[in-house]
Design an enzyme around this catalytic site. Structure first.
Site, mmCIF file in Angstrom:
data_model
loop_
_atom_site.group_PDB
_atom_site.id
_atom_site.type_symbol
_atom_site.label_atom_id
_atom_site.label_comp_id
_atom_site.label_asym_id
_atom_site.label_seq_id
_atom_site.Cartn_x
_atom_site.Cartn_y
_atom_site.Cartn_z
ATOM 1 N N HIS A 14 58.044 -41.880 82.907
ATOM 2 C CA HIS A 14 57.481 -43.167 83.316
ATOM 3 C C HIS A 14 56.957 -43.027 84.740
ATOM 4 O O HIS A 14 57.410 -42.155 85.498
ATOM 5 C CB HIS A 14 58.546 -44.255 83.273
ATOM 6 C CG HIS A 14 58.958 -44.649 81.894
ATOM 7 N ND1 HIS A 14 59.648 -45.805 81.647
ATOM 8 C CD2 HIS A 14 58.785 -44.049 80.684
ATOM 9 C CE1 HIS A 14 59.894 -45.906 80.357
ATOM 10 N NE2 HIS A 14 59.380 -44.848 79.752
ATOM 11 N N GLU A 23 57.470 -44.596 87.474
ATOM 12 C CA GLU A 23 58.462 -44.661 88.542
ATOM 13 C C GLU A 23 59.220 -43.342 88.679
ATOM 14 O O GLU A 23 59.454 -42.870 89.790
ATOM 15 C CB GLU A 23 59.490 -45.776 88.257
ATOM 16 C CG GLU A 23 58.907 -47.148 88.122
ATOM 17 C CD GLU A 23 58.607 -47.545 86.684
ATOM 18 O OE1 GLU A 23 58.819 -48.724 86.347
ATOM 19 O OE2 GLU A 23 58.150 -46.697 85.899
ATOM 20 N N CYS A 79 64.237 -46.728 84.637
ATOM 21 C CA CYS A 79 63.540 -46.563 85.915
ATOM 22 C C CYS A 79 64.259 -47.241 87.069
ATOM 23 O O CYS A 79 64.361 -46.668 88.161
ATOM 24 C CB CYS A 79 62.110 -47.062 85.782
ATOM 25 S SG CYS A 79 61.126 -46.020 84.673
#
Length: 154
Positions: free
Chosen positions: A58, A60, A91
């Site tokens: 992801h 992040e 995250c």
């Protein structure tokens, strides 16, 4: 968790939106993130789980990994994480483990958001780290990008 923040928050969120567009160009969900320490961008990321065959890629996590590598330390206590979409549990968990001091996000995520929408991990009293969280910065731009992406796939 309000839309108020610091004056440069919009500037940093605009950079995160640029990175989200990069994810979109690669047919990934358009989410972008940056990590800022003392006014300098030390990590950038955009969603890449499909291309990298990595469910943890992801935006992040990619940005936090880059920032930690640059700092040569997994602790990022002086950092602010900017992300175009409210972080999911994975995250925000990564940000908590990195000891990030602030998280600023754009659009709220009513399906998987872990900063108040579905869960509120930063405010979980049993966790040892506390961080400031500000949601809704550039939320209209972030939401529009996501809506356009998902409409194009229907």
């Amino acid at each position: 968790m309000s839309a108020s923040g610091l004056p440069n928050d919009v500037q940093y969120m605009l950079r995160s939106l640029e990175l989200a567009r990069r994810a979109e160009q690669n047919n990934e969900v358009p989410v972008g993130a940056i990590v800022v320490v003392d006014g300098a961008v030390v990590g950038e990321g955009w969603n890449q789980p499909i291309a990298s065959h990595d469910p943890t890629a992801h935006a992040e996590v990619v940005a936090l990994r880059a920032a930690a590598a640059q700092a040569n330390n997994y602790r990022l206590a002086a950092a602010t994480l900017y992300v175009t979409l409210e972080p999911c549990a994975m995250c925000i968990g990564a940000a908590l483990n990195a000891r990030v001091s602030r998280v600023v996000f754009g659009a709220w995520d009513p399906k998987a958001g872990a900063c108040g929408s579905v869960l509120d991990l930063p405010r979980e009293p049993r966790l040892t780290h506390r961080m400031d969280v500000f949601g809704g910065v550039c939320s209209e731009e972030s939401s529009a990008l996501l809506k356009r992406f998902f409409l194009s796939r229907r």
